[in-house]
Design an enzyme around this catalytic site. Structure first.
Site, PDB file in Angstrom:
ATOM      1  N   LYS A 278     -70.933 -33.822 -28.059  1.00  0.00           N
ATOM      2  CA  LYS A 278     -71.758 -33.444 -29.259  1.00  0.00           C
ATOM      3  C   LYS A 278     -72.946 -33.784 -28.669  1.00  0.00           C
ATOM      4  O   LYS A 278     -73.306 -34.519 -27.731  1.00  0.00           O
ATOM      5  CB  LYS A 278     -71.424 -33.979 -30.551  1.00  0.00           C
ATOM      6  CG  LYS A 278     -70.054 -33.434 -30.980  1.00  0.00           C
ATOM      7  CD  LYS A 278     -69.786 -33.888 -32.510  1.00  0.00           C
ATOM      8  CE  LYS A 278     -68.605 -32.801 -32.899  1.00  0.00           C
ATOM      9  NZ  LYS A 278     -68.137 -33.184 -34.227  1.00  0.00           N
ATOM     10  N   ARG A 313     -60.239 -36.525 -30.891  1.00  0.00           N
ATOM     11  CA  ARG A 313     -60.281 -35.019 -30.747  1.00  0.00           C
ATOM     12  C   ARG A 313     -61.297 -34.853 -29.808  1.00  0.00           C
ATOM     13  O   ARG A 313     -62.172 -35.101 -29.853  1.00  0.00           O
ATOM     14  CB  ARG A 313     -60.839 -34.489 -32.045  1.00  0.00           C
ATOM     15  CG  ARG A 313     -60.761 -32.932 -32.183  1.00  0.00           C
ATOM     16  CD  ARG A 313     -61.029 -32.434 -33.500  1.00  0.00           C
ATOM     17  NE  ARG A 313     -61.091 -30.621 -33.360  1.00  0.00           N
ATOM     18  CZ  ARG A 313     -62.427 -30.020 -32.879  1.00  0.00           C
ATOM     19  NH1 ARG A 313     -63.362 -30.511 -32.471  1.00  0.00           N
ATOM     20  NH2 ARG A 313     -61.953 -28.790 -33.008  1.00  0.00           N
TER      21      ARG A 313
END
Length: 337
Positions: A278, A313
């Site tokens: 991210k 994840r």
């Protein structure tokens, strides 16, 4: 005045006799940080915490979708989208998605998504999302892949078709706020769910997100949604929670959540963290391309495990599985099977 109790998680091999095991797994704690909206944080001995608040921090989590929560688990990301921020288009064909899944043999669960949730992403219709995800799920099962599959969707119609095709769990990035029918469907199908926090929707969520206290606001949202899901007929034993790193949050918001992730054990359900590749990782590490953020993603995943987070994840499954195996061995002083 409401207090929030965060276990100060430890993973040291030397464990005091008075230590409490954190959610029946690999961590332990002897102290908690007491947080409040009206008072400064304070440290309290775990032995002095009321049993009502201590119990959810200690109770072992039951298996979800057949996956035990007594050791760290890896969720592999299979985005069958043309526009995901990191791997858009990589798994857009059925053949590529199956090949990608076979390369994720170390994953404990595969997360298949057909709608990009990157900042600024456009809405995808139910029909299009079904057309992207369902053939892939069917192909994975036809290929003999028995790994549990999660369908990453906000929509009941998509979830229904995915469950029919062989998915086992529903992962809703809207935290079950987008489609009122989704919770009822999951209850009716006895499907485990993951409820995530997001402020706003993908198209708008990074436009100046604000919180009174991001840590406590996210906790309260997740608690409210978990209570709602239970009222709709989904047992607590079939619920996961995800604080939603990067979903309507600034760099500072993300880091505050990461530094105190163990607070969310107070929800009484297993925790999932999705921070792989991210933007905040790129900002801190000064890496522009998402595919260059694997080392930073590994660092965040291991930091989450120190807080007792049960599932991470990730895009880079083999690398994450290897890092976790070495982290566990180094922390325990022995190799695990």
């Amino acid at each position: 005045m409401t207090d929030y109790y965060r276990p100060i998680a430890q993973v040291d091999a030397a464990r005091p006799e008075n230590a409490h095991r954190l959610v029946g797994a690999w961590g332990w704690f002897t102290e908690v940080e007491v947080l409040s909206r009206s008072q400064p944080p304070r440290i309290m001995a775990a032995a002095d915490v009321d049993s009502v608040h201590l119990r959810p921090l200690m109770e072992p989590r039951v298996p979800i979708a057949g996956i035990s929560m007594d050791r760290p688990r890896v969720m592999g990301i299979i985005n069958v989208t043309p526009d995901s921020f990191s791997d858009g288009g990589k798994h857009s064909s059925i053949e590529a998605a199956v090949a990608g899944s076979l390369n994720m043999k170390d994953a404990d669960i595969l997360d298949v998504g057909g709608e990009s949730t990157r900042p600024g992403a456009s809405f995808v219709s139910e029909d299009e999302e079904i057309a992207r995800t369902v053939p892939v799920i069917k192909a994975l099962r036809t290929a003999g892949i028995t790994t549990p599959i999660s369908i990453d969707t906000r929509k009941a119609a998509v979830a229904a078709c995915a469950l029919d095709a062989g998915a086992n769990l529903v992962n809703d990035v809207s935290g079950f706020t987008f489609d009122p029918a989704l919770a009822l469907l999951c209850a009716d199908r006895s499907a485990p769910v993951c409820v995530m926090h997001a402020q706003g929707d993908p198209a708008t969520m990074q436009q100046d997100p604000r919180y009174d206290d991001v840590l406590l606001d996210v906790f309260d949202f997740l608690k409210h949604q978990i209570d709602m899901l239970i009222a709709k007929g989904i047992p607590k034993e079939r619920i996961l929670a995800d604080p939603g790193i990067g979903f309507g949050k600034t760099l500072e918001h993300n880091l505050r959540l990461l530094s105190r992730l163990s607070l969310f054990h107070g929800l009484g359900v297993p925790l999932l963290l999705g921070a792989s590749r991210k933007k905040f990782i790129g900002t801190i590490s000064k890496t522009n391309a998402a595919h260059d953020r694997m080392p930073g993603s590994l660092a965040v995943a291991l930091a989450a495990l120190k807080h007792g987070t049960q599932i991470v994840r990730v895009h880079d499954v083999p690398e994450t599985a290897q890092a976790i195996a070495l982290w566990r061995a180094a922390m325990a002083g022995c190799a695990h099977g």
